[in-house]
Enzyme design. Structure first.
Site, PDB file in Angstrom:
ATOM      1  N   LYS A  67       0.895  -1.167   0.000  1.00  0.00           N
ATOM      2  CA  LYS A  67       0.000   0.000   0.000  1.00  0.00           C
ATOM      3  C   LYS A  67       0.930   1.212   0.000  1.00  0.00           C
ATOM      4  O   LYS A  67       1.194   1.839   1.036  1.00  0.00           O
ATOM      5  CB  LYS A  67      -0.929  -0.050   1.209  1.00  0.00           C
ATOM      6  CG  LYS A  67      -2.144   0.827   1.072  1.00  0.00           C
ATOM      7  CD  LYS A  67      -3.188   0.468   2.119  1.00  0.00           C
ATOM      8  CE  LYS A  67      -4.183   1.595   2.328  1.00  0.00           C
ATOM      9  NZ  LYS A  67      -4.967   1.981   1.166  1.00  0.00           N
TER      10      LYS A  67
HETATM   11  C1  LIG Z   1      -6.180  -0.219  -3.940  1.00  0.00           C
HETATM   12  C2  LIG Z   1      -7.003  -0.694  -2.780  1.00  0.00           C
HETATM   13  N1  LIG Z   1      -7.641  -1.868  -2.877  1.00  0.00           N
HETATM   14  C3  LIG Z   1      -8.401  -2.348  -1.874  1.00  0.00           C
HETATM   15  C4  LIG Z   1      -8.547  -1.619  -0.694  1.00  0.00           C
HETATM   16  C5  LIG Z   1      -9.392  -2.170   0.416  1.00  0.00           C
HETATM   17  O1  LIG Z   1      -8.567  -2.553   1.493  1.00  0.00           O
HETATM   18  P1  LIG Z   1      -9.098  -2.595   2.973  1.00  0.00           P
HETATM   19  O2  LIG Z   1     -10.352  -3.370   2.952  1.00  0.00           O
HETATM   20  O3  LIG Z   1      -8.016  -3.278   3.723  1.00  0.00           O
HETATM   21  O4  LIG Z   1      -9.325  -1.183   3.407  1.00  0.00           O
HETATM   22  C6  LIG Z   1      -7.897  -0.404  -0.546  1.00  0.00           C
HETATM   23  C7  LIG Z   1      -8.031   0.357   0.699  1.00  0.00           C
HETATM   24  O5  LIG Z   1      -7.631   1.453   0.856  1.00  0.00           O
HETATM   25  C8  LIG Z   1      -7.120   0.076  -1.609  1.00  0.00           C
HETATM   26  O6  LIG Z   1      -6.477   1.250  -1.530  1.00  0.00           O
END
Ligand SMILES: Cc1ncc(COP(=O)(O)O)c(C=O)c1O
Length: 307
Positions: free
Chosen positions: A158
């Protein structure tokens, strides 16, 4: 929310600081190269106080992201989780969004400067989940931009730089009158939305892409568990845009958006054009889960909450 409305206190390298005076220099390495990692968590008021949903999992993902980029986080995961609570308490926040970020400092010597110091900051603000959009559902544009092939980039990180693609795709979708964008991988398989994972409902089964280009979402994992508990078969399968067009329901999942129905994909109406029954049930179950349906080991006491 305007920046001046944001809560005034953040955590920076071990101290609670005023966001009005904490600043970056123009030579900031992460600003120039997108080289930082971050997380997005939510806190919820529960009957036992304020809890951060799946806090340890989010902090573990922050460390994993940092490791993929070769960044040594200068704090322990325990310390960062406690610091998330400190920021909530300092700002008197209960239901909030929390944003830890690990970034590099001055990078005067450019990309190859190995001596740049590493910083950790945590911000929090009252960012409510999108309730209006949840009632009506949103529209998604299949973006013309594609996810890069996995060996080319650490897509499971991330990392701030990964969001360049999300930003460009989001802008394209908005310009064409859609609420958000859906990203395909280089081979045309469904990956995820700009900051959310995607699910479809087909023949009563819950299906999410089996795709290494999408983030391993914490909400996605929670929703897969909830689906199984509801007696549904949950599968991770490669999906094409056509699979989405013929789906009975489509929804997105993320910490920020929770469970968000999609009612239009390009010009195709999904189902009957209204949020589907399984999507709504999963959102109710998710709301219960985050607000006390699971033990809250890191909950702040009622006294601390009201102090
Ligand atoms: C690119 C991306 N995909 C999926 C998610 C969903 O992740 P999570 O459920 O852990 O927030 C996020 C969350 O910010 C994201 O930035």
């Amino acid at each position: 929310m305007r920046i001046e409305d944001k809560p005034g206190l953040a955590w920076l390298n071990g101290f609670v600081v005023d966001t009005a005076t904490a600043s970056l220099t123009l030579f900031n390495h992460s600003l120039h190269y997108g080289f930082s990692v971050f997380e997005g968590l939510r806190s919820y008021s529960t009957s036992t106080g304020v809890t951060i949903f799946r806090g340890p999992e989010h902090i573990a993902r922050l460390f994993h992201s940092a490791q993929l980029l070769g960044i040594q986080v200068p704090w322990s995961s325990e310390k960062l989780l406690v610091a998330c609570h400190e920021v909530l308490e300092a700002n008197r926040l209960w239901d909030a969004y929390i944003r830890p970020i690990v970034y590099l400092g001055n990078g005067l010597a450019g990309l190859k400067d190995a001596s740049v110091e590493i910083n950790a900051a945590i911000l929090a603000w009252p960012w409510a989940p999108p309730s209006g959009a949840r009632e009506q559902g949103i529209s998604l544009l299949v973006s013309t931009h594609r996810k890069p092939c996995p060996p080319s980039f650490p897509l499971q990180a991330k990392a701030s730089g990964n969001y360049l693609l999300s930003k460009v795709a989001y802008q394209e979708a908005r310009q064409l009158g859609f609420d958000d964008a859906l990203l395909l991988d280089a081979d045309g398989y469904v990956s995820e939305a700009t900051a959310q994972n995607i699910f479809i409902v087909r023949s009563r089964e819950l299906i999410t892409p089996d795709n290494e280009t999408c983030l391993n979402g914490i909400t996605r994992n929670a929703v897969m568990d909830l689906g199984r508990k509801m007696g549904r078969t949950v599968r991770q399968l490669p999906l094409r845009p056509d699979d989405l067009c013929s789906a009975e329901e489509i929804f997105l999942t993320s910490t920020a958006a929770e469970v968000l129905p999609v009612t239009r994909l390009n010009n195709t109406v999904v189902g009957n054009g209204r949020p589907g029954p399984l999507t709504r049930s999963l959102h109710s179950a998710y709301s219960e889960l985050v607000r006390g349906g699971e033990p809250a080991p890191n909950a702040v006491s009622e006294t601390a909450k009201g102090a």
